[in-house]
Design a protein around this motif. Structure first.
Motif, PDB file in Angstrom:
ATOM      1  N   GLU A 159       0.804  -1.232   0.000  1.00 27.02           N
ATOM      2  CA  GLU A 159       0.000   0.000   0.000  1.00 27.02           C
ATOM      3  C   GLU A 159       0.834   1.277   0.000  1.00 27.02           C
ATOM      4  O   GLU A 159       0.553   2.202  -0.767  1.00 27.02           O
ATOM      5  N   PRO A 160       1.889   1.375   0.820  1.00 21.51           N
ATOM      6  CA  PRO A 160       2.665   2.627   0.839  1.00 21.51           C
ATOM      7  C   PRO A 160       3.415   2.909  -0.470  1.00 21.51           C
ATOM      8  O   PRO A 160       3.799   4.064  -0.716  1.00 21.51           O
ATOM      9  N   VAL A 161       3.643   1.884  -1.291  1.00 22.49           N
ATOM     10  CA  VAL A 161       4.424   2.070  -2.530  1.00 22.49           C
ATOM     11  C   VAL A 161       3.605   1.713  -3.765  1.00 22.49           C
ATOM     12  O   VAL A 161       4.173   1.458  -4.830  1.00 22.49           O
ATOM     13  N   LEU A 162       2.291   1.712  -3.619  1.00 21.89           N
ATOM     14  CA  LEU A 162       1.434   1.263  -4.717  1.00 21.89           C
ATOM     15  C   LEU A 162       1.679   2.051  -5.998  1.00 21.89           C
ATOM     16  O   LEU A 162       1.713   1.480  -7.099  1.00 21.89           O
ATOM     17  N   ASP A 163       1.888   3.366  -5.876  1.00 21.16           N
ATOM     18  CA  ASP A 163       2.085   4.201  -7.066  1.00 21.16           C
ATOM     19  C   ASP A 163       3.471   4.043  -7.673  1.00 21.16           C
ATOM     20  O   ASP A 163       3.748   4.602  -8.739  1.00 21.16           O
ATOM     21  N   GLN A 164       4.342   3.278  -7.014  1.00 19.19           N
ATOM     22  CA  GLN A 164       5.694   3.068  -7.537  1.00 19.19           C
ATOM     23  C   GLN A 164       5.834   1.742  -8.284  1.00 19.19           C
ATOM     24  O   GLN A 164       6.883   1.467  -8.875  1.00 19.19           O
ATOM     25  N   LEU A 165       4.794   0.919  -8.239  1.00 17.22           N
ATOM     26  CA  LEU A 165       4.869  -0.377  -8.911  1.00 17.22           C
ATOM     27  C   LEU A 165       4.820  -0.185 -10.425  1.00 17.22           C
ATOM     28  O   LEU A 165       4.123   0.702 -10.930  1.00 17.22           O
ATOM     29  N   PRO A 166       5.537  -1.014 -11.180  1.00 13.96           N
ATOM     30  CA  PRO A 166       5.505  -0.892 -12.636  1.00 13.96           C
ATOM     31  C   PRO A 166       4.145  -1.285 -13.199  1.00 13.96           C
ATOM     32  O   PRO A 166       3.408  -2.072 -12.592  1.00 13.96           O
ATOM     33  N   SER A 167       3.813  -0.736 -14.350  1.00 12.50           N
ATOM     34  CA  SER A 167       2.513  -1.013 -14.976  1.00 12.50           C
ATOM     35  C   SER A 167       2.287  -2.500 -15.213  1.00 12.50           C
ATOM     36  O   SER A 167       1.160  -2.993 -15.139  1.00 12.50           O
ATOM     37  N   VAL A 168       3.379  -3.235 -15.467  1.00  8.98           N
ATOM     38  CA  VAL A 168       3.230  -4.655 -15.767  1.00  8.98           C
ATOM     39  C   VAL A 168       2.680  -5.423 -14.565  1.00  8.98           C
ATOM     40  O   VAL A 168       2.010  -6.450 -14.739  1.00  8.98           O
ATOM     41  N   ALA A 169       2.911  -4.940 -13.345  1.00  8.75           N
ATOM     42  CA  ALA A 169       2.389  -5.635 -12.169  1.00  8.75           C
ATOM     43  C   ALA A 169       0.866  -5.614 -12.164  1.00  8.75           C
ATOM     44  O   ALA A 169       0.219  -6.629 -11.881  1.00  8.75           O
ATOM     45  N   PHE A 170       0.278  -4.474 -12.512  1.00 14.13           N
ATOM     46  CA  PHE A 170      -1.180  -4.364 -12.555  1.00 14.13           C
ATOM     47  C   PHE A 170      -1.743  -5.158 -13.736  1.00 14.13           C
ATOM     48  O   PHE A 170      -2.792  -5.800 -13.619  1.00 14.13           O
ATOM     49  N   ARG A 171      -1.034  -5.115 -14.873  1.00 14.98           N
ATOM     50  CA  ARG A 171      -1.464  -5.916 -16.031  1.00 14.98           C
ATOM     51  C   ARG A 171      -1.462  -7.397 -15.680  1.00 14.98           C
ATOM     52  O   ARG A 171      -2.410  -8.138 -15.992  1.00 14.98           O
ATOM     53  N   ASN A 172      -0.380  -7.849 -15.021  1.00 11.40           N
ATOM     54  CA  ASN A 172      -0.273  -9.264 -14.678  1.00 11.40           C
ATOM     55  C   ASN A 172      -1.302  -9.674 -13.639  1.00 11.40           C
ATOM     56  O   ASN A 172      -1.819 -10.798 -13.679  1.00 11.40           O
ATOM     57  N   ALA A 173      -1.595  -8.782 -12.689  1.00 10.10           N
ATOM     58  CA  ALA A 173      -2.614  -9.092 -11.687  1.00 10.10           C
ATOM     59  C   ALA A 173      -3.952  -9.364 -12.374  1.00 10.10           C
ATOM     60  O   ALA A 173      -4.631 -10.357 -12.074  1.00 10.10           O
ATOM     61  N   LYS A 174      -4.327  -8.508 -13.296  1.00  6.38           N
ATOM     62  CA  LYS A 174      -5.581  -8.700 -14.033  1.00  6.38           C
ATOM     63  C   LYS A 174      -5.539  -9.978 -14.855  1.00  6.38           C
ATOM     64  O   LYS A 174      -6.522 -10.731 -14.907  1.00  6.38           O
ATOM     65  N   THR A 176      -3.989 -12.672 -14.234  1.00  9.31           N
ATOM     66  CA  THR A 176      -4.023 -13.882 -13.405  1.00  9.31           C
ATOM     67  C   THR A 176      -5.335 -14.029 -12.649  1.00  9.31           C
ATOM     68  O   THR A 176      -5.526 -15.004 -11.917  1.00  9.31           O
ATOM     69  N   GLY A 177      -6.233 -13.047 -12.808  1.00  8.99           N
ATOM     70  CA  GLY A 177      -7.549 -13.162 -12.197  1.00  8.99           C
ATOM     71  C   GLY A 177      -7.603 -12.750 -10.740  1.00  8.99           C
ATOM     72  O   GLY A 177      -8.489 -13.192 -10.009  1.00  8.99           O
ATOM     73  N   THR A 178      -6.678 -11.878 -10.306  1.00  9.78           N
ATOM     74  CA  THR A 178      -6.679 -11.419  -8.919  1.00  9.78           C
ATOM     75  C   THR A 178      -6.415  -9.919  -8.908  1.00  9.78           C
ATOM     76  O   THR A 178      -6.278  -9.290  -9.965  1.00  9.78           O
ATOM     77  N   ASP A 179      -6.370  -9.310  -7.712  1.00 12.72           N
ATOM     78  CA  ASP A 179      -6.025  -7.891  -7.630  1.00 12.72           C
ATOM     79  C   ASP A 179      -4.535  -7.760  -7.341  1.00 12.72           C
ATOM     80  O   ASP A 179      -3.822  -8.758  -7.190  1.00 12.72           O
ATOM     81  N   ILE A 180      -4.066  -6.522  -7.259  1.00 17.59           N
ATOM     82  CA  ILE A 180      -2.634  -6.301  -7.107  1.00 17.59           C
ATOM     83  C   ILE A 180      -2.106  -6.883  -5.807  1.00 17.59           C
ATOM     84  O   ILE A 180      -0.977  -7.382  -5.747  1.00 17.59           O
ATOM     85  N   TYR A 181      -2.922  -6.868  -4.741  1.00 18.00           N
ATOM     86  CA  TYR A 181      -2.465  -7.403  -3.465  1.00 18.00           C
ATOM     87  C   TYR A 181      -2.386  -8.923  -3.503  1.00 18.00           C
ATOM     88  O   TYR A 181      -1.437  -9.523  -2.996  1.00 18.00           O
ATOM     89  N   GLY A 182      -3.378  -9.557  -4.125  1.00 13.46           N
ATOM     90  CA  GLY A 182      -3.320 -11.005  -4.280  1.00 13.46           C
ATOM     91  C   GLY A 182      -2.160 -11.413  -5.167  1.00 13.46           C
ATOM     92  O   GLY A 182      -1.472 -12.403  -4.904  1.00 13.46           O
ATOM     93  N   TYR A 183      -1.925 -10.617  -6.226  1.00 12.22           N
ATOM     94  CA  TYR A 183      -0.822 -10.917  -7.143  1.00 12.22           C
ATOM     95  C   TYR A 183       0.523 -10.851  -6.432  1.00 12.22           C
ATOM     96  O   TYR A 183       1.389 -11.708  -6.616  1.00 12.22           O
ATOM     97  N   MET A 184       0.699  -9.842  -5.580  1.00 13.14           N
ATOM     98  CA  MET A 184       1.993  -9.627  -4.937  1.00 13.14           C
ATOM     99  C   MET A 184       2.208 -10.503  -3.706  1.00 13.14           C
ATOM    100  O   MET A 184       3.227 -10.367  -3.027  1.00 13.14           O
TER     101      MET A 184
END
Length: 248
Positions: A159-174, A176-184
């Motif tokens: 949560e404290p570094v959410l805006d620093q994650l690369p775009s690919v992390a959010f793409r990959n989360a979607k 894989t069928g989960t949200d960014i927290y589940g992905y990480m």
């Protein structure tokens, strides 16, 4: 792609010879680093880990399959995922072709993920892979090595570094069928063990760009005129091998 002026064959040979000296230097540095990896101290694994596999539960020592060296790729496929990470999947595509050669050198290669074994095996069938895959879903193995965390721990860190994650992390989360927290809750990495006198030792581990040696397409692209051509879209082009659009 970098703009280039035409050159004669002689000019090209001179430029190529100068580059070759740098490439040889790079190779020698790589040899030195490889030696230093092998010289790292060994850490005995004192906990008795058991992973679930297609052949049933297996201890870490049993995963060696009678060999003395075990290489593990920590594949990002967490409990909340529906499918494996696309980038990790692109890495795993090369495993089956490598395994016969590694076995010939007393090495076993497997993947380990935090999802239940049933999910892993169903995805493996879709991808057409046959390498061994272990689930740490009922084990502390991945968590103890720093490659898995529970949802609460993950949220507190991310949560404290959410805006620093690369775009690919959010793409990959979607993807894989989960949200960014589940992905990480899962991280990728590579860990090496050896089995000596019935004792398992950890000898090496890496993550980040340390796993690029498992991504052979980058080595090919680095030698092509356009290179990786990722710019601000780091790894966003990578898909599962059955999801690319037909090339023109």
């Amino acid at each position: 792609m970098t703009t280039h002026k035409p050159a004669s064959r002689e000019e090209w040979r001179a430029a190529r010879a100068a580059l070759l000296e740098r490439e040889k230097e790079h190779t020698r540095i790589g040899d030195e680093l490889a030696q230093r990896r092998r010289e790292l101290p060994w850490v005995p694994v004192e906990k008795e880990y058991v992973l679930q596999t297609a052949g049933g539960p297996k201890t870490l020592a049993e995963l060696f399959e009678g060999r003395s060296q075990l290489l593990i790729y920590h594949f990002m496929f967490g409990p909340s995922y529906e499918t494996g990470c696309p980038v990790n999947s692109s890495i795993a595509d090369s495993f089956d072709g490598l395994i016969p050669h590694l076995k010939a050198r007393d090495v076993t290669l497997i993947a380990v993920s935090g999802a239940p074994i049933e999910k892993l095996l169903a995805y493996q069938e879709r991808m057409g892979w046959s390498f061994s895959w272990g689930s740490s879903h009922e084990s502390d193995f991945n968590a103890d090595l720093g490659f898995s965390s529970n949802p609460e721990q993950t949220r507190a860190v991310i949560e404290p570094v959410l805006d620093q994650l690369p775009s690919v992390a959010f793409r990959n989360a979607k993807a894989t069928g989960t949200d960014i927290y589940g992905y990480m809750t899962e991280l990728f990495g590579f860990t090496v063990f050896t089995l000596q006198d019935n004792i398992v030792y950890q000898t090496y581990s890496t993550t980040g760009r340390g796993v690029e040696f498992l991504m052979p397409y980058y080595g090919f692209l680095d030698r092509a005129p356009k290179g990786r051509a990722e710019d601000d879209g780091w790894q966003l082009w990578i898909r599962r091998h059955d999801e690319y659009e037909p090339s023109r």
